[in-house]
Design a protein around this motif. Structure first.
Motif, PDB file in Angstrom:
ATOM      1  N   ASN A  45      -4.546   8.718 -13.947  1.00  0.00           N
ATOM      2  CA  ASN A  45      -3.866   8.779 -15.248  1.00  0.00           C
ATOM      3  C   ASN A  45      -4.839   8.993 -16.402  1.00  0.00           C
ATOM      4  N   SER A  46      -5.969   9.603 -16.095  1.00  0.00           N
ATOM      5  CA  SER A  46      -7.005   9.862 -17.083  1.00  0.00           C
ATOM      6  C   SER A  46      -7.094  11.361 -17.356  1.00  0.00           C
ATOM      7  N   PRO A  47      -7.940  11.778 -18.303  1.00  0.00           N
ATOM      8  CA  PRO A  47      -8.144  13.220 -18.522  1.00  0.00           C
ATOM      9  C   PRO A  47      -8.712  13.929 -17.295  1.00  0.00           C
ATOM     10  N   PHE A  48      -9.209  13.146 -16.328  1.00  0.00           N
ATOM     11  CA  PHE A  48      -9.777  13.727 -15.109  1.00  0.00           C
ATOM     12  C   PHE A  48      -8.792  13.673 -13.942  1.00  0.00           C
ATOM     13  N   ALA A  49      -7.497  13.530 -14.252  1.00  0.00           N
ATOM     14  CA  ALA A  49      -6.484  13.410 -13.204  1.00  0.00           C
ATOM     15  C   ALA A  49      -6.460  14.645 -12.301  1.00  0.00           C
ATOM     16  N   TYR A  50      -6.597  15.832 -12.899  1.00  0.00           N
ATOM     17  CA  TYR A  50      -6.587  17.058 -12.091  1.00  0.00           C
ATOM     18  C   TYR A  50      -7.768  17.077 -11.135  1.00  0.00           C
ATOM     19  N   GLU A  51      -8.953  16.715 -11.644  1.00  0.00           N
ATOM     20  CA  GLU A  51     -10.143  16.691 -10.799  1.00  0.00           C
ATOM     21  C   GLU A  51      -9.998  15.647  -9.677  1.00  0.00           C
ATOM     22  N   TYR A  52      -9.375  14.504 -10.005  1.00  0.00           N
ATOM     23  CA  TYR A  52      -9.151  13.463  -8.998  1.00  0.00           C
ATOM     24  C   TYR A  52      -8.268  13.996  -7.875  1.00  0.00           C
TER      25      TYR A  52
END
Length: 411
Positions: A45-52
């Motif tokens: 649920n962070s700005p890095f959700a796609y990368e996760y």
């Protein structure tokens, strides 16, 4: 030495002693899982959700096994085989020479584990209404050993040793049941040729045991071959871990225990690497865009109800009845309130529940995400409620820890 002359630790060491004790006690593996679950939720649920998501579900540029085309599959089908291998080693040791070796001693944890799987499944079905949710009936049936023992670790020695052993043995029998459930109910198709080959490899490993092969590497090599064969049968590949563990000899010809040495060597890797990596890859739920329905749909509510209500109802009831009719006595030195608290803790279902959740709805990603919400919610409620009950109702005094977080020795 008199109390007045006893050395005192520096103030800062006394302040941080409980924190250090937390990470050198039985609680450490459970605390790590809590941190991992929180980190997964933050990442999803962070700005890095796609990368996760891409990290685990993005297709790999190259893989030696085409069936395992992303990192998530390598973790769930490959890395988790080590976890199941350790579970198998633990089960075999307990049955041969541990707490499950005595038929009378294993009577109570076996019926408690059975009730602790059947009642949560019944609660799940009653709350969910079945239908499209039917395949998730086994999700709330599992207990997470690391989490549950971690909560007990936070309580120090307030909980009697008999209850610790009871919780551990119930969770072990629970794991056996979960493995059987995965093998029987979550295997959609079976490729008979690969199943036959797997049976031959397993038979060879049993023959190695009977011939008293005392070298470890042939078992490890054959375990890898068995895993690859089972992977291609349609049965979940992690079942190979349990089967391989059952072939490991308890004793070598020189008298040393190959099984115990292997278990002690792998258990820390399983607890502090395999399971946390699995948790980080599977516990993340992207809440954005899911809406309030993700929390109010029948699926997450049914799973949470199965863990929180079903587990304690099934286990406490069967222990009470078994004690009253003389089938099996309750754990020694334990009050009914303490048994209730332990029954609540059995509702912590993290690792195996997440694993089954992924198998139950392979073509329905929304259901998998909702199942995660139900698992995390139910497990958190069970952990907090169980801790509070045991902390407030136990009659066993808590020994003071020294500045290193250790129990003082008794003269």
């Amino acid at each position: 030495m008199s109390e007045t002359n006893a050395p005192t630790a520096p103030p800062l060491r006394r302040i941080f002693a409980p924190v250090r004790a937390l990470f050198v006690s039985d609680a450490s593996a459970g605390v790590l899982l809590i941190i991992v679950a929180a980190a997964a939720m933050l990442a999803a649920n962070s700005p890095f959700a796609y990368e996760y998501k891409q990290l685990f579900y993005g297709e790999l540029a190259w893989t030696p096994i085409p069936k395992l085309y992303d990192l998530h599959l390598w973790i769930n089908d490959g890395l988790m085989a080590i976890f199941f291998f350790v579970v198998g080693l633990e089960v075999k040791r307990e049955v041969l020479c541990g707490s499950l070796a005595d038929p009378a001693a294993r009577r109570l944890p076996m019926v408690a584990a059975a009730a602790g799987m059947l009642v949560p499944a019944a609660v799940y079905m009653a709350v969910s209404g079945g239908g499209e949710y039917t395949n998730g009936w086994a999700i709330p049936a599992a207990t997470d050993i690391a989490f549950a023992m971690g909560v007990l670790g936070l309580l120090g020695n307030r909980v009697p040793a008999s209850l610790r052993l009871f919780l551990l043995t119930v969770a072990i029998v629970d794991d056996i049941g979960a493995v059987l459930v995965i093998a029987i109910f979550y295997t959609p198709t079976i490729k008979m040729v690969w199943l036959l080959v797997s049976a031959v490899v397993f038979g060879l490993m049993l023959a190695m045991n009977r011939l008293k092969v005392g070298t470890l590497w042939p078992y490890i090599l054959m375990s890898a071959v068995l895993w690859y064969c089972v992977l291609n049968t349609g049965v979940h590949a992690t079942i190979a871990g349990v089967l391989a563990a059952l072939t490991i000899p308890l004793q070598r010809p020189d008298g040393n225990s190959m099984l115990e040495k292997l278990e002690h060597g792998l258990a820390p890797w399983s607890a502090y690497l395999v399971v946390p990596v699995f948790g980080f890859a599977n516990a993340g739920v992207a809440l954005g865009g899911m809406g309030i329905e993700a929390f109010t749909d029948p699926l997450p509510i049914a799973i949470a109800a199965g863990l929180v209500i079903g587990k304690q109802l099934g286990i406490f009831s069967i222990v009470f009845v078994s004690d009253k009719i003389g089938f099996a006595p309750r754990p020694a030195n334990a009050t009914w309130m303490e048994i209730w608290g332990i029954s609540i803790l059995c509702g912590i279902g993290f690792t195996m529940s997440l694993f089954i959740g992924g198998l139950a709805f392979p073509q329905q990603p929304l259901f998998v995400e909702e199942a995660k919400i139900g698992i995390l919610t139910g497990s958190a409620i069970s952990a907090i409620l169980g801790f509070i009950v045991l902390r407030l109702t136990t009659t066993h005094p808590e020994a003071e820890c020294d500045d290193r977080g250790e129990q003082p020795s008794q003269a």
